[in-house]
Enzyme design. Structure first.
Site: not given
Length: 256
Positions: A148, A161, A165
């Site tokens: 991401s 998160y 990534k």
């Protein structure tokens, strides 16, 4: 014989989290290019719908219920995939979950571990199983992880998160460096703002839409179908010399 670099006939492609969103976009591109498709997902109803959708392209498709956060489940899922298809030529470690906290100071350890278990541990377990198969079988292969922009840009209130990534990007590069001699290449796809079930809540907020969309040069959100072409490229012989890279698909958001 003519050169057909994007023809995936005879190849088997595994996509985790492949029953919806970006994963289904990846799977659909490969199915249209002739590959047999193995889907992993935890929702039986969505798995069945995805199989029905992909079968119209005339290729063999099967779905398996697998939780990528569970080491034993990943090993069993890969064994079942091999029993069905005999081999895996490309593995897309795409399964993931979103996360958000009121603030970094209020980010709890349980929430941190929930996101880590799927996004980082799950990608590790999936790619390790695929690498074991490919090195034992010989002949190389392609490993791909869905990362991401959050892995290379700051994601406020989303540190867990972003950490997952960034972690899969580093892991991908290390895999590429180690397994290149075995003919195994490894790359990461970095999506920008894509309309999926995971982003539905954000996109429903008028303030978010008004602030973010003008920063996307192509002036639209991404969609799962935007990932079909890059999937075919990374699964095909066209990318035989392409490894250790981050491929950004964001409509230009990161450069504007």
């Amino acid at each position: 014989m003519s050169f057909k670099p994007f023809d995936l006939t005879g190849k088997v492609v595994l996509v985790t989290g492949g029953n919806s969103g970006i994963g289904l976009g990846l799977a659909e591109g490969c199915a249209q290019a002739g590959a047999a498709i193995a889907l992993w997902g935890t929702n039986a109803k969505k798995n069945a719908a995805a199989v029905e959708r992909l079968e119209v392209h005339g290729t063999e498709v099967a779905a398996f219920e697998v939780s990528v956060a569970d080491e034993a489940a990943v090993a069993d899922g890969f064994a079942r995939t091999l029993a069905k298809f005999g081999r895996v030529d490309t593995c897309f470690a795409n399964a993931g979950v979103g996360g958000m906290a009121p603030s970094f100071m209020e980010l709890g350890l349980d929430e941190w571990r929930r996101v880590m278990a799927v996004n980082l541990d799950g990608a590790f377990l999936t790619l390790r199983e695929a690498a074991r198969h490919m090195t034992a079988r010989g002949g190389g292969g392609s490993l791909v992880v869905t990362a991401s922009l959050a892995g290379i840009e700051g994601a406020a209130r989303n540190q867990h998160y972003g950490a997952t990534k960034g972690g899969v990007i580093a892991m991908m590069r290390a895999i590429a460096a180690e397994l290149g001699r075995d003919g195994i290449r490894c790359n990461a796809i970095l999506p920008g703002w894509i309309e999926t079930d995971m982003t539905e809540g954000l996109f429903a907020m008028p303030r978010f839409r008004d602030k973010v969309l003008p920063r996307v040069p192509v002036r639209r959100w991404g969609s799962p179908r935007d990932f079909s072409g890059i999937a075919v490229y990374l699964a095909s012989d066209a990318s035989a010399f392409h490894t250790g890279d981050c491929l950004v698909l964001d409509g230009g958001y990161a450069i504007f």
